[in-house]
Design a protein around this motif. Structure first.
Motif, PDB file in Angstrom:
ATOM      1  N   VAL A  46       0.804  -1.258   0.081  1.00  0.00           N
ATOM      2  CA  VAL A  46      -0.072  -0.051   0.146  1.00  0.00           C
ATOM      3  C   VAL A  46       1.053   1.278  -0.101  1.00  0.00           C
ATOM      4  O   VAL A  46       0.680   2.190  -0.659  1.00  0.00           O
ATOM      5  CB  VAL A  46      -0.922  -0.122   1.001  1.00  0.00           C
ATOM      6  CG1 VAL A  46      -1.785   1.264   1.152  1.00  0.00           C
ATOM      7  CG2 VAL A  46      -2.042  -1.275   1.312  1.00  0.00           C
ATOM      8  N   LEU A  98      -0.709   4.434  -2.566  1.00  0.00           N
ATOM      9  CA  LEU A  98      -1.944   4.317  -2.298  1.00  0.00           C
ATOM     10  C   LEU A  98      -2.478   5.241  -1.295  1.00  0.00           C
ATOM     11  O   LEU A  98      -2.925   4.824  -0.130  1.00  0.00           O
ATOM     12  CB  LEU A  98      -2.761   2.854  -2.228  1.00  0.00           C
ATOM     13  CG  LEU A  98      -1.936   1.879  -3.452  1.00  0.00           C
ATOM     14  CD1 LEU A  98      -2.327   0.321  -3.160  1.00  0.00           C
ATOM     15  CD2 LEU A  98      -2.505   2.544  -4.704  1.00  0.00           C
ATOM     16  N   LYS A 140      -5.065   7.301  -0.701  1.00  0.00           N
ATOM     17  CA  LYS A 140      -6.484   7.440   0.048  1.00  0.00           C
ATOM     18  C   LYS A 140      -6.699   6.411   1.108  1.00  0.00           C
ATOM     19  O   LYS A 140      -7.164   6.527   1.828  1.00  0.00           O
ATOM     20  CB  LYS A 140      -7.776   7.277  -1.062  1.00  0.00           C
ATOM     21  CG  LYS A 140      -7.790   8.720  -2.151  1.00  0.00           C
ATOM     22  CD  LYS A 140      -8.901   8.622  -2.864  1.00  0.00           C
ATOM     23  CE  LYS A 140      -8.984   9.856  -3.657  1.00  0.00           C
ATOM     24  NZ  LYS A 140     -10.168   9.773  -4.655  1.00  0.00           N
ATOM     25  N   PRO A 141      -6.380   5.150   0.754  1.00  0.00           N
ATOM     26  CA  PRO A 141      -6.545   4.138   1.672  1.00  0.00           C
ATOM     27  C   PRO A 141      -5.488   4.217   2.740  1.00  0.00           C
ATOM     28  O   PRO A 141      -6.159   4.223   4.129  1.00  0.00           O
ATOM     29  CB  PRO A 141      -6.111   2.864   0.887  1.00  0.00           C
ATOM     30  CG  PRO A 141      -6.358   3.104  -0.342  1.00  0.00           C
ATOM     31  CD  PRO A 141      -6.023   4.425  -0.551  1.00  0.00           C
ATOM     32  N   GLN A 142      -4.434   5.003   2.676  1.00  0.00           N
ATOM     33  CA  GLN A 142      -3.481   5.218   3.892  1.00  0.00           C
ATOM     34  C   GLN A 142      -4.170   6.150   4.657  1.00  0.00           C
ATOM     35  O   GLN A 142      -4.286   6.079   6.004  1.00  0.00           O
ATOM     36  CB  GLN A 142      -2.176   5.596   3.220  1.00  0.00           C
ATOM     37  CG  GLN A 142      -1.196   4.601   2.616  1.00  0.00           C
ATOM     38  CD  GLN A 142       0.086   5.125   2.282  1.00  0.00           C
ATOM     39  OE1 GLN A 142       0.971   5.673   3.007  1.00  0.00           O
ATOM     40  NE2 GLN A 142       0.257   5.225   1.146  1.00  0.00           N
ATOM     41  N   GLY A 164      -7.657  -3.817   7.101  1.00  0.00           N
ATOM     42  CA  GLY A 164      -7.761  -2.741   6.258  1.00  0.00           C
ATOM     43  C   GLY A 164      -6.567  -2.735   5.213  1.00  0.00           C
ATOM     44  O   GLY A 164      -6.625  -3.044   3.889  1.00  0.00           O
ATOM     45  N   TYR A 165      -5.256  -2.866   5.560  1.00  0.00           N
ATOM     46  CA  TYR A 165      -4.034  -3.160   4.604  1.00  0.00           C
ATOM     47  C   TYR A 165      -4.109  -4.201   3.910  1.00  0.00           C
ATOM     48  O   TYR A 165      -3.938  -4.198   2.719  1.00  0.00           O
ATOM     49  CB  TYR A 165      -2.837  -2.663   5.509  1.00  0.00           C
ATOM     50  CG  TYR A 165      -2.316  -1.245   5.777  1.00  0.00           C
ATOM     51  CD1 TYR A 165      -2.065  -0.572   4.763  1.00  0.00           C
ATOM     52  CD2 TYR A 165      -2.495  -0.943   6.841  1.00  0.00           C
ATOM     53  CE1 TYR A 165      -1.467   0.747   5.014  1.00  0.00           C
ATOM     54  CE2 TYR A 165      -1.965   0.578   7.267  1.00  0.00           C
ATOM     55  CZ  TYR A 165      -1.768   1.338   6.372  1.00  0.00           C
ATOM     56  OH  TYR A 165      -1.274   2.662   6.524  1.00  0.00           O
ATOM     57  N   THR A 223      -6.787  -5.911   3.066  1.00  0.00           N
ATOM     58  CA  THR A 223      -7.905  -6.009   1.950  1.00  0.00           C
ATOM     59  C   THR A 223      -7.084  -5.189   0.900  1.00  0.00           C
ATOM     60  O   THR A 223      -7.480  -5.313  -0.406  1.00  0.00           O
ATOM     61  CB  THR A 223      -8.826  -5.432   2.415  1.00  0.00           C
ATOM     62  OG1 THR A 223      -9.602  -6.245   3.697  1.00  0.00           O
ATOM     63  CG2 THR A 223     -10.280  -5.104   1.572  1.00  0.00           C
ATOM     64  N   VAL A 224      -6.883  -3.796   0.717  1.00  0.00           N
ATOM     65  CA  VAL A 224      -6.348  -3.180  -0.055  1.00  0.00           C
ATOM     66  C   VAL A 224      -5.124  -3.759  -0.862  1.00  0.00           C
ATOM     67  O   VAL A 224      -5.178  -3.770  -2.110  1.00  0.00           O
ATOM     68  CB  VAL A 224      -5.819  -1.687   0.437  1.00  0.00           C
ATOM     69  CG1 VAL A 224      -5.482  -0.938  -0.567  1.00  0.00           C
ATOM     70  CG2 VAL A 224      -6.959  -0.839   1.057  1.00  0.00           C
ATOM     71  N   ARG A 227      -6.669  -6.681  -3.042  1.00  0.00           N
ATOM     72  CA  ARG A 227      -7.357  -5.842  -4.208  1.00  0.00           C
ATOM     73  C   ARG A 227      -6.283  -5.355  -5.294  1.00  0.00           C
ATOM     74  O   ARG A 227      -6.450  -5.674  -6.064  1.00  0.00           O
ATOM     75  CB  ARG A 227      -8.214  -5.036  -3.634  1.00  0.00           C
ATOM     76  CG  ARG A 227      -9.394  -4.482  -4.871  1.00  0.00           C
ATOM     77  CD  ARG A 227      -9.973  -3.175  -4.101  1.00  0.00           C
ATOM     78  NE  ARG A 227     -10.812  -3.562  -3.086  1.00  0.00           N
ATOM     79  CZ  ARG A 227     -10.883  -2.841  -2.123  1.00  0.00           C
ATOM     80  NH1 ARG A 227     -10.025  -1.969  -1.846  1.00  0.00           N
ATOM     81  NH2 ARG A 227     -11.752  -3.175  -1.119  1.00  0.00           N
ATOM     82  N   TRP A 228      -5.160  -4.623  -4.849  1.00  0.00           N
ATOM     83  CA  TRP A 228      -4.244  -4.065  -5.643  1.00  0.00           C
ATOM     84  C   TRP A 228      -3.690  -5.429  -6.477  1.00  0.00           C
ATOM     85  O   TRP A 228      -3.283  -5.438  -7.531  1.00  0.00           O
ATOM     86  CB  TRP A 228      -3.420  -3.466  -4.836  1.00  0.00           C
ATOM     87  CG  TRP A 228      -2.338  -2.596  -5.861  1.00  0.00           C
ATOM     88  CD1 TRP A 228      -2.312  -1.555  -6.352  1.00  0.00           C
ATOM     89  CD2 TRP A 228      -1.164  -3.251  -6.458  1.00  0.00           C
ATOM     90  NE1 TRP A 228      -1.279  -1.224  -7.041  1.00  0.00           N
ATOM     91  CE2 TRP A 228      -0.369  -2.216  -7.274  1.00  0.00           C
ATOM     92  CE3 TRP A 228      -0.594  -4.488  -6.268  1.00  0.00           C
ATOM     93  CZ2 TRP A 228       0.631  -2.572  -7.772  1.00  0.00           C
ATOM     94  CZ3 TRP A 228       0.918  -4.798  -6.740  1.00  0.00           C
ATOM     95  CH2 TRP A 228       1.362  -3.760  -7.596  1.00  0.00           C
TER      96      TRP A 228
END
Length: 256
Positions: A115, A120, A122-124, A165-166, A168-169, A172-173
């Motif tokens: 991430v 990335l 926005k997720p951060q 969360g990390y 999942t992101v 997905r990436w």
């Protein structure tokens, strides 16, 4: 937190967190050199070599860190009393929660690297905000009820939320770029954290049985490490063995 637990509680929290900070520094010393390799393999979309870096990070959690925190939980109290000269009371629940926070942080390091390394933003930002709110909210919710242990609960809860969360992101990436998250090895690493959590809780609840609990947990860790070794791809095994040989060579050549 000081207004809620007082100066004494804050001192106890800070003192018991020293061990966690040392563990984090040790983890970063081992994993930071792997980050450039992981980013290069991600750019090349090299699934096998990415898994080799994941494997190198998670073998530390599975084979070293998780067993170490269980053994440390069993022996830390008298050492802590000597270190603080008996001026600060030892809280086994807080120490266990802080140790588990380190393990959760360690197991999600590959996802965090993906991430952060790919900017990335926005997720951060979202995950950082969520972590801050979780910590602050957890402290105000739990500390008045259960004291400084509540701060440990808040930190562990925030770490688990951001780690999920990390992961999942990052998953997905990887999927968007034709790669996949190594679920098999990740689940084995999470199993080691679960074994550590159960063992530490049982040692606190049944202190007279702590050494049988340690022995059983070490047996379970051995079985889980063997499982982990079995699910690793061959290139990951070779990478781990190569890193281990380099580490041992450096240790052997250090001046006495």
């Amino acid at each position: 937190m000081a207004p809620l637990v007082g100066v004494g509680g804050l001192a106890a929290f800070s003192t018991m967190r020293t061990g966690s900070n040392i563990a984090l520094q040790g983890l970063n010393t081992i994993t930071n050199p792997l980050i450039p390799d992981l980013m290069r393999f991600l750019q090349q979309r090299d699934q096998a070599r990415c898994e080799s870096v994941f494997g190198a990070v998670w073998i530390i959690v599975v084979a070293l860190m998780a067993p170490a925190v269980v053994v440390l939980q069993a022996v830390i109290e008298p050492l802590y009393v000597v270190w603080t000269r008996g001026h600060i009371a030892f809280n086994p629940w807080l120490f266990a929660l802080l140790s588990l926070s380190v393990l959760v942080f360690a197991v999600v390091q590959p996802a965090t690297t993906i991430v952060v390394g790919n900017n990335l933003l926005k997720p951060q930002l979202l995950l950082s905000t969520l972590a801050a709110l979780s910590v602050v909210g957890g402290i105000y919710l739990f500390v008045p009820r259960i004291g400084i242990v509540g701060a440990g609960v808040a930190l562990l809860g925030a770490e688990m939320i951001t780690s999920a969360g990390y992961k999942t992101v990052a998953q997905r990436w990887m999927h968007q770029h034709g790669m996949k998250w190594p679920n098999s090895s990740f689940l084995v690493a999470v199993t080691s954290i679960s074994i550590a959590a159960v063992a530490m809780v049982l040692m606190i609840v049944f202190p007279l049985a702590k050494w049988p609990i340690v022995a059983i947990s070490l047996l379970l860790f051995s079985v889980n490490t063997w499982r982990y070794w079995q699910v690793l791809p061959a290139i990951a095994v070779q990478h781990i063995l190569r890193l281990a040989s380099k580490f041992l060579w450096r240790r052997a050549t250090l001046p006495v």
